[in-house]
Design a protein around this motif. Structure first.
Motif, PDB file in Angstrom:
ATOM      1  N   UNK A 306       0.835  -1.203   0.000  1.00 47.89           N
ATOM      2  CA  UNK A 306       0.000   0.000   0.000  1.00 47.89           C
ATOM      3  C   UNK A 306       0.872   1.257   0.000  1.00 47.89           C
ATOM      4  N   UNK A 307       1.792   1.341   0.946  1.00 45.61           N
ATOM      5  CA  UNK A 307       2.689   2.490   1.023  1.00 45.61           C
ATOM      6  C   UNK A 307       3.829   2.289   0.040  1.00 45.61           C
ATOM      7  N   UNK A 308       4.007   3.287  -0.828  1.00 42.97           N
ATOM      8  CA  UNK A 308       5.031   3.213  -1.869  1.00 42.97           C
ATOM      9  C   UNK A 308       5.990   4.391  -1.730  1.00 42.97           C
ATOM     10  N   UNK A 309       7.211   4.261  -2.263  1.00 46.47           N
ATOM     11  CA  UNK A 309       8.157   5.375  -2.202  1.00 46.47           C
ATOM     12  C   UNK A 309       7.539   6.651  -2.765  1.00 46.47           C
ATOM     13  N   UNK A 310       7.725   7.737  -2.038  1.00 49.61           N
ATOM     14  CA  UNK A 310       7.179   9.022  -2.459  1.00 49.61           C
ATOM     15  C   UNK A 310       5.845   9.356  -1.840  1.00 49.61           C
ATOM     16  N   UNK A 311       5.168   8.364  -1.218  1.00 49.66           N
ATOM     17  CA  UNK A 311       3.879   8.635  -0.577  1.00 49.66           C
ATOM     18  C   UNK A 311       4.057   9.577   0.608  1.00 49.66           C
ATOM     19  N   UNK A 312       3.067  10.438   0.810  1.00 49.18           N
ATOM     20  CA  UNK A 312       3.085  11.372   1.931  1.00 49.18           C
ATOM     21  C   UNK A 312       2.267  10.786   3.074  1.00 49.18           C
ATOM     22  N   UNK A 313       2.937  10.592   4.242  1.00 45.49           N
ATOM     23  CA  UNK A 313       2.297  10.009   5.401  1.00 45.49           C
ATOM     24  C   UNK A 313       2.113  11.070   6.484  1.00 45.49           C
ATOM     25  N   UNK A 314       0.930  11.140   7.043  1.00 50.31           N
ATOM     26  CA  UNK A 314       0.684  11.971   8.220  1.00 50.31           C
ATOM     27  C   UNK A 314       0.563  11.035   9.409  1.00 50.31           C
ATOM     28  N   UNK A 327       3.658  14.195  12.708  1.00 50.13           N
ATOM     29  CA  UNK A 327       4.795  14.344  11.815  1.00 50.13           C
ATOM     30  C   UNK A 327       4.323  14.092  10.392  1.00 50.13           C
ATOM     31  N   UNK A 328       4.873  14.849   9.474  1.00 51.71           N
ATOM     32  CA  UNK A 328       4.571  14.680   8.065  1.00 51.71           C
ATOM     33  C   UNK A 328       5.817  14.097   7.416  1.00 51.71           C
ATOM     34  N   UNK A 329       5.684  12.885   6.875  1.00 54.68           N
ATOM     35  CA  UNK A 329       6.826  12.117   6.408  1.00 54.68           C
ATOM     36  C   UNK A 329       6.624  11.648   4.977  1.00 54.68           C
ATOM     37  N   UNK A 330       7.598  11.928   4.125  1.00 52.51           N
ATOM     38  CA  UNK A 330       7.609  11.389   2.764  1.00 52.51           C
ATOM     39  C   UNK A 330       8.299  10.023   2.818  1.00 52.51           C
ATOM     40  N   UNK A 331       7.602   8.977   2.366  1.00 48.32           N
ATOM     41  CA  UNK A 331       8.163   7.634   2.501  1.00 48.32           C
ATOM     42  C   UNK A 331       9.326   7.423   1.537  1.00 48.32           C
ATOM     43  N   UNK A 332      10.385   6.829   2.075  1.00 49.80           N
ATOM     44  CA  UNK A 332      11.544   6.513   1.247  1.00 49.80           C
ATOM     45  C   UNK A 332      12.686   7.482   1.474  1.00 49.80           C
TER      46      UNK A 332
END
Length: 332
Positions: A306-314, A327-332
């Motif tokens: 589901x979570x892929x590189x570049x996804x924005x996670x809150x 925290x606001x995190x860009x995955x990868x």
């Protein structure tokens, strides 16, 4: 040493779950409750519990081991391990045990206690060590064994909690900084709403000298007040980090909240106008695992694709203290 001003990126995640499954049906044989009563009020169907042979350090180390494997990083490359936990095996701290179990002799290791907010607090703490150039590779673990401190005769709390661990591996980057924003808070005036207090008895040493000795008491919680607090403060702090990063709610690919209660997560999503399909929830399977809940849900979603590189996670944690943060995190 990294260069001052280095950015933060995530290069791996991992998780570990306790070996025993306690279902709602099992609980109905212990206290006056039912599967329907628990489901409708919490969204929990089962929870995983540690056995006598399973320690907090063992769970935390397994989650860390998986994160290292995902990142293809040798434990000897770790500079720092931060263990977010409120239930250590040793009151002096369990991070050193985790370091030894991982074979990460070079790494500094310490515990951080912020209850259900612990993972977010630890993640943002780790980022500062990277940004100042102190360390390059940091393992952040959220782990709790709350079954140790539950009153199993209290149906208002025993239905909620489970055991587990989750981890992420942070690495310095000269090219990007994927921790876009964070915001942390504490309101100590509400501490009594959710705590695990020490209770001592007086012990006389000599005629005019006295100390107290005792133990910690089971978890106590004012569920109504905690619900009100979370539904008000969590959307607010997420909006603040979005503003800091100049992002919109619509930019969020995945909202990962502390897995406390499905009704809380639904209410936060509604207030932020984030559709349910973008809110990660594994509460039904694991219950409230405190500092482990966010990284457990995160790692599960990564491994499910589901979570892929570049996804924005809150990410947002909230709980005892009372404390909360996002925290606001860009995955990868």
């Amino acid at each position: 040493m990294t260069s001052v001003g280095a950015g933060v990126r995530v290069i791996g995640s991992g998780a570990a779950t306790a070996p025993q499954c306690l279902t709602n049906e099992d609980l109905s044989q212990m206290v006056d409750t039912s599967d329907e009563w628990i489901w409708t009020r919490t969204g929990i169907g089962q929870r995983q519990l540690c056995t006598e042979e399973t320690s907090l350090a063992m769970l935390a180390a397994e989650a860390g081991r998986q994160a290292l494997s995902a990142a293809q990083l040798d434990p000897q490359a770790l500079d720092l391990i931060i263990l977010a936990t409120s239930t250590p095996d040793d009151l002096f701290g369990s991070a050193g045990q985790v370091q030894q179990l991982l074979g990460a002799e070079r790494a500094v290791a310490f515990d951080l206690t912020a209850a259900c907010s612990g993972f977010v607090f630890a993640l943002t703490t780790a980022a500062q060590f990277i940004r100042t150039g102190a360390y390059r590779n940091i393992l952040v673990i959220g782990a709790d064994v709350l079954s140790r401190w539950v009153d199993w005769s209290d149906r208002s709390t025993c239905v909620l909690f489970g055991d587990g661990a989750g981890a992420v591996l942070l690495q310095a980057s000269d090219e990007t900084d994927n921790l876009l924003a964070f915001d942390l808070y504490t309101n100590g005036s509400l501490n009594s709403c959710l705590n695990l207090p020490y209770q001592g008895q007086p012990k006389t040493l000599i005629a005019d000298k006295q100390v107290t000795q005792g133990n910690y008491q089971p978890i106590s919680m004012n569920g109504r007040e905690v619900y009100r607090f979370a539904v008000a403060r969590v959307p607010e702090v997420i909006e603040k980090v979005l503003f800091q990063a100049q992002c919109q709610t619509s930019d969020i690919d995945w909202l990962i909240l502390h897995q406390a209660n499905q009704r809380i997560m639904d209410a936060v999503g509604e207030r932020l106008k984030i559709p349910a399909e973008r809110i990660l929830s594994n509460l039904a399977h694991y219950g409230n695992t405190s500092a482990a809940s966010i990284p457990l849900a995160l790692d599960e979603a990564v491994r499910q694709g589901k979570i892929k590189p570049g996804d924005l996670l809150a990410l947002s944690g909230f709980g005892a203290g009372l404390s909360w943060g996002a925290a606001l995190l860009r995955w990868g």
